[in-house]
Design a protein around this motif. Structure first.
Motif, short mmCIF file in Angstrom:
data_model
loop_
_atom_site.label_atom_id
_atom_site.label_comp_id
_atom_site.label_asym_id
_atom_site.label_seq_id
_atom_site.Cartn_x
_atom_site.Cartn_y
_atom_site.Cartn_z
N ASN A 485 0.78 -1.15 -0.07
CA ASN A 485 -0.26 -0.08 0.02
C ASN A 485 0.73 0.89 0.05
N ASP A 486 1.55 1.42 1.07
CA ASP A 486 2.23 2.77 1.33
C ASP A 486 3.64 2.73 1.42
N LEU A 487 4.64 3.49 0.82
CA LEU A 487 5.96 3.27 1.19
C LEU A 487 6.23 4.90 1.73
N VAL A 488 7.01 4.53 2.63
CA VAL A 488 7.18 5.90 3.34
C VAL A 488 8.94 6.01 3.34
N THR A 489 9.36 7.09 2.61
CA THR A 489 10.80 7.15 2.52
C THR A 489 11.23 8.62 2.22
N ALA A 490 12.47 8.96 2.38
CA ALA A 490 13.14 10.25 2.30
C ALA A 490 13.16 10.53 0.78
N PRO A 491 12.89 11.67 0.44
CA PRO A 491 12.96 12.25 -0.78
C PRO A 491 14.35 11.85 -1.57
N GLU A 492 15.24 11.96 -0.75
CA GLU A 492 16.59 11.76 -1.15
C GLU A 492 17.06 10.42 -1.93
N ILE A 493 16.03 9.47 -1.58
CA ILE A 493 16.28 8.28 -2.47
C ILE A 493 14.97 7.92 -3.26
N LEU A 494 14.51 8.96 -4.00
CA LEU A 494 13.59 8.84 -5.09
C LEU A 494 14.17 8.21 -6.10
N PHE A 495 15.10 8.67 -6.60
CA PHE A 495 15.83 7.89 -8.04
C PHE A 495 16.42 6.68 -7.66
N PHE A 496 17.37 6.79 -6.65
CA PHE A 496 18.20 5.61 -6.19
C PHE A 496 17.20 4.30 -5.95
N TRP A 497 16.15 4.60 -5.26
CA TRP A 497 15.33 3.47 -4.90
C TRP A 497 13.81 3.34 -5.57
N VAL A 498 13.04 4.44 -5.05
CA VAL A 498 11.94 4.28 -5.33
C VAL A 498 11.37 4.11 -6.97
N ALA A 499 12.21 5.12 -7.62
CA ALA A 499 11.97 4.93 -9.06
C ALA A 499 12.46 3.46 -9.65
N ARG A 500 13.71 2.94 -9.19
CA ARG A 500 13.97 1.80 -9.53
C ARG A 500 13.11 0.41 -9.15
N MET A 501 12.48 0.42 -7.91
CA MET A 501 11.51 -0.38 -7.34
C MET A 501 10.22 -0.38 -8.31
N ILE A 502 10.03 0.81 -8.91
CA ILE A 502 8.85 0.89 -9.77
C ILE A 502 9.25 -0.17 -11.01
N MET A 503 10.35 0.32 -11.51
CA MET A 503 10.86 -0.30 -12.89
C MET A 503 10.66 -1.83 -12.60
N ALA A 504 11.24 -2.36 -11.40
CA ALA A 504 11.44 -3.57 -11.01
C ALA A 504 10.13 -4.22 -11.06
N GLY A 505 9.35 -3.41 -10.52
CA GLY A 505 7.70 -4.08 -10.10
C GLY A 505 7.10 -4.36 -11.61
N HIS A 506 7.31 -3.42 -12.34
CA HIS A 506 6.74 -3.52 -13.81
C HIS A 506 7.32 -4.66 -14.35
N GLU A 507 8.94 -4.56 -14.29
CA GLU A 507 9.54 -5.76 -15.15
C GLU A 507 9.31 -7.21 -14.61
N PHE A 508 9.11 -7.33 -13.40
CA PHE A 508 8.89 -8.89 -12.78
C PHE A 508 7.68 -8.98 -12.31
N LYS A 509 6.99 -8.11 -12.05
CA LYS A 509 5.44 -8.44 -11.81
C LYS A 509 4.55 -8.09 -12.76
#
Length: 883
Positions: A485-509
């Motif tokens: 549902n919700d991801l709570v994180t710091a904006p500093e890792i929007l690209f490092f992590w959040v963006a890439r999780m979204i890519m991985a989510g799409h690619e693998f699920k």
RNA sequence: GGGAGCUUAGCUCAGCUGGUUCAGAGCAUCUGCCUUACAAGCAGAGGGUCACUGGUUCGAACCCAGUAGCUCCCACCA
């Protein structure tokens, strides 16, 4: 339970946390309920809890606890990140202390030490989270290097390689000389630094002339491959086709021409150093220049530099300036500000370095990941980050995923003796492939790639891999909990992590990994500086918990944190939090002290139905704030409901009075059964809505016998939030007026120095239609009245005030100060006339009447009528004063 | 260099589609109170040209343009 005037959180915190754990209240397994899932942003195993974690995890815990209390199957998955660079650095440092050098160890030996370190220190931060009250399902604790998670990394690597999205190549990368590894573009933090700009004179071959270039990095001149000038630069036309000598080492290099060079920067001449600068590298490619790498992996100069071999690049910079000066080839040095890249992990100055690395293509994966956010399937909160996100996704570059480290997932590439490689999950599988190239090959001929993958290449899989969604893609957990549902994180890792999780989510699920991303602010100190260890401006969160209690700190974090803004943390917010739970504690003591008398009939129906309405109204407001992720405001609405409405008004309305007999001790009157029960029910609802913010004290109170006998498993953490109820707008509005009347009378007492103990008489000329007599009990008690009467005419000689259009008169023993009274009334009349004038201006304006909405016009007309009525009352009073 | 955002009370911030409780909240401050739940408290009060300048509108904290200041993100000018 010990009854103290001050609530002591320490005793409760350990007790209730263990209790929750023992009874598995944090535990979640798939069932028929709706899931509510959060995966923790895994803190580094090297980390200790800092204020950013406090904020982050307080928010997550509030969301999780609230979801649990709304009947959802709440699952908060905890875990830690192996953080290759940071951890490897820690392990190397630890080994150094023991007199062991990494160089002397084999890979398995080193990894054994690393695991030892991880087992010893890696769980500290999770233990600290427990102190905060984090209600994670600890049985699900994951580590990014757990077997299944590591296997997922290897499998996805192979998957992407087969899809052609992973490749190997020589590229200019960001080199961290301290970590001795390449890092990705995102791991480079650029900061403006005061530097020196050195003007260096290169002798032009065959002439006595010098050509001067400007550089901030004079130590790299030994790696120069050319000097470049702009072909249109008339100052240097005569140098076309010439050669120059590098100072100190006298190597001859050509002068080349390219319009890339800015004529008006520095001297208009650029030294081209293809091995140590990205632009120079590209320029070198274009002009077919030699690449001379003069740096070792640790940032010292190698033998290609010819001089100052073995010196660190910064030491070399200073020395070379001296040497140039001595040689008369340093024209001048200027102060200069420029951007320098630092390693996010080690803070070392990044050196651009040409090397063979593995890369992941991003463009193809970025597209759907961008769409998810643009079409609202994933919501970024606050929304402003959507722009930043889009900008990054539209300009994304390939991701350097190899790291020259041992701590991490080793890249599944196996090299053949001829330099070719195959990608396979195991050496055995690699051999099968290799034998298709050369049948004679054996396992001994294959060598696995030494490098590991970037940490983020494992954490981008986190929302899937924590549920084992790779090895077993159709398991019950992943099917139930994913997407989270919700991801709570710091904006500093929007690209490092959040963006890439979204890519991985799409690619693998083929699905988003989460629906909402709550980006918290950065925790700063009062001066607006980011809290950091190096500045020493960050309080130790555990000290804060000791001092203010976990509940106090949680409230403090949220009070100082409006959604999406950076927060200026100030300990006084924790103090406010502590004062708040203490207030709740004392309200509890009050109610607990009451004696019930079943023979009394209930005099508090009005008060009770008012509070019920007020409570239900607040519930709507709180829900609304939560739905917009305005946790700080949801908390404030709760705070005011509890402190102001419940404690300051409701409890005061119903509190049994004290009796002071002429002879004998004073005693408190008992309370009737109905009020008592209802108040306890209200209190219980209050504990529920407070629980997500202040879990410890609410759980502590929940189990007190005041709330009846509870079974072992009847506890606040799993209690259901009260259902939304109706509220009576009429009574809410009436009580607001009644409260104003009370305030006005208290004000009269204040200004006339009349003791609260002295009771007063109040007469009302009610013009508004409010039935004040039905509020008699409340008025009498809170304003300490001995009489409340309705009158048809004004009372002369009494202190008076207006609420709405109702006139109130309080006869006092003293004489009215006519002059002061006149002044007060005239002032009020003046204000009202001004107000009336602006209202009239609207009502007589044809365009207003034509354009404004009917309800607006109606309200203006009502304002006019009220003002007219009030002015008339005041004028009557003034007329009487004149007599 | 490009982009985004911010500027409202001493501080931290709300203020939705312009008009209804549009000038608010909490903290801090001031004045009285140790009034049998709470001095970690109670009662009351004061405090703002909504950064500035123009414009649109019957009406602007809110919409538009410009100015100033601050913050963040991205970017290879030596």
């Amino acid at each position: 339970m010990s009854i103290a005037k001050t609530y002591l959180p320490k005793e409760a915190e350990e007790k209730w946390y263990s209790y929750w754990l023992e009874n598995n209240f944090f535990k979640s397994v798939p069932d028929d309920r709706e899931p509510y899932t959060i995966v923790i942003p895994p803190p580094n195993v090297t980390g200790v809890l800092h204020m950013g974690h406090m904020l982050n995890n307080t928010i997550q815990d509030v969301l999780i606890r609230r979801a649990r209390m709304k009947g959802k199957n709440a699952c908060w998955v905890p875990g830690t990140d192996h953080a290759s660079i940071a951890t490897e650095a820690k392990v190397v440092a630890m080994l150094k202390e023991r007199g062991i050098s990494k160089k002397d160890l084999t890979r398995p030996e080193f990894l054994a030490y690393a695991w030892e370190w991880k087992e010893k220190y890696g769980g500290i931060i999770l233990e600290q989270l427990k102190k905060l009250g984090a209600s994670c399902d600890w049985d699900r604790t994951k580590f990014t290097m757990d077997d299944n998670l590591s296997e997922a990394v290897i499998d996805t690597f192979i998957h992407l390689y087969k899809k052609g999205l992973i490749y190997r190549g020589i590229r200019m990368v960001n080199w961290d000389p301290q970590g001795k590894t390449a890092v990705s573009d995102e791991e480079v933090i650029r900061k403006e630094v005061n530097q020196k700009l050195f003007y260096i004179k290169y002798p032009v071959a065959g002439t006595s002339e010098f050509l001067t270039i400007a550089t901030t990095r004079p130590e790299t001149i030994m790696a120069d491959a050319a000097i470049c000038i702009n072909p249109n630069d008339e100052r240097y036309t005569h140098l076309h086709g010439k050669k120059v000598f590098i100072p100190l080492i006298n190597r001859e290099i050509p002068v080349i021409l390219d319009e890339y060079v800015e004529m008006d920067f520095g001297t208009g001449c650029l030294k081209v150093t293809p091995a140590h600068d990205l632009n120079d590298y590209e320029l070198g490619q274009k002009h077919n220049l030699q690449v001379i790498d003069i740096l070792n992996d640790d940032g010292t100069l190698n033998d290609k530099a010819e001089i100052l071999i073995g010196e660190d690049r910064f030491a070399a910079r200073k020395k070379i300036a001296v040497l140039l000066e001595e040689a008369g080839q340093l024209e001048k040095v200027e102060e200069y500000k420029s951007q320098v890249g630092f390693s996010e992990r080690t803070n070392a100055v990044i050196e651009p370095k040409l090397s063979m690395q593995w890369f992941c293509k991003m463009e193809e994966m970025a597209k759907p990941a961008l769409d998810y956010v643009l079409n609202g399937e994933i919501k970024l909160i606050p929304e402003k980050f959507t722009n930043t996100y889009r900008h990054w996704m539209e300009n994304v570059k390939d991701w350097c995923i190899s790291r020259q480290l041992w701590w991490g997932q080793q890249i599944p590439a196996y090299y053949l003796p001829n330099g070719q490689y195959v990608i396979a999950k195991t050496a055995e599988e690699a051999l099968v492939q290799a034998q298709q190239i050369d049948v004679k090959l054996t396992l001994a001929d294959l060598t696995q790639e030494e490098d590991v993958v970037d940490t983020w290449f494992s954490s981008w899989l986190w929302p899937i891999s924590v549920f084992d969604g790779f090895k077993d893609p159709d398991n019950a957990d992943i099917n139930y909990y994913y997407p989270t549902n919700d991801l709570v994180t710091a904006p500093e890792i929007l690209f490092f992590w959040v963006a890439r999780m979204i890519m991985a989510g799409h690619e693998f699920k083929g699905q988003v990994p989460f629906k909402n991303v709550y980006l918290t602010g950065i925790v700063r100190d009062k001066l607006g500086r980011k809290m950091s260890k190096s500045l020493g401006n960050s309080p130790d969160p555990l000290d804060l918990i000791t001092q203010y209690g976990a509940d106090g700190v949680r409230v403090g974090m949220l009070l100082s944190s409006p959604a999406g803004n950076d927060l200026m943390f100030d300990e006084s917010y924790c103090l406010q939090g502590r004062n708040f739970y203490n207030k709740v504690w004392n309200a509890f003591l009050l109610v607990k002290g009451w004696k019930v008398d079943d023979t009394i009939t209930c005099p508090n129906h009005i008060a009770m139905s008012w509070f019920e309405s007020r409570f239900n109204q607040a519930m709507v407001e709180i829900e609304d704030n939560f739905s917009q992720y305005r946790l700080s405001e949801a908390l404030m609405a709760t705070y005011k409901l509890v402190w102001d409405d419940f404690c300051a008004w409701y409890l005061e309305m119903i509190k049994p009075s004290f009796v002071h007999p002429a002879d004998g001790d004073p005693y408190q009157n008992p309370i009737d059964r109905e009020t008592y029960s209802k108040t306890i029910a209200f209190f219980e609802d209050i504990l529920k809505i407070l629980h997500p913010f202040m879990p410890f004290i609410t759980e502590e109170l929940w189990h007190d016998e005041l709330f009846g006998q509870r079974s072992e498993l009847d506890c606040c953490i799993v209690a259901q939030l009260p259902a939304n109820g109706e509220f009576n707008a009429q009574i809410l509005a009436d009580v607001e007026s009644v409260k104003q009347v009370i305030t006005q009378i208290r004000n009269i007492r204040n200004t006339k120095q009349i003791s609260p103990k002295e009771s007063l008489a109040l007469s009302v000329k009610a013009n508004s239609g409010i039935d004040y007599l039905s509020y008699k009990a409340i008025l009498t008690k809170l304003a300490n009245l001995n009489e409340l009467s309705l009158v048809n005419d004004k009372l002369s000689g009494a202190s008076n005030f207006l609420v709405l259009t109702d006139e109130f008169y309080v006869p006092l023993n003293e004489n009215i100060d006519v002059a002061a009274e006149k002044e007060r009334l005239e002032k009020e009349r003046e204000y009202l006339q001004g107000f009336l004038k602006s209202v009239n201006a609207k009502l007589t304006n044809e365009r207003f009447m034509a354009n404004a909405k009917p309800e607006v016009i109606e309200s203006e007309q009502k304002k006019k009528a009220d003002a007219d009525a009030k002015i008339k009352i005041i004028e009557d009073a003034l007329a009487e004063l004149a007599n």
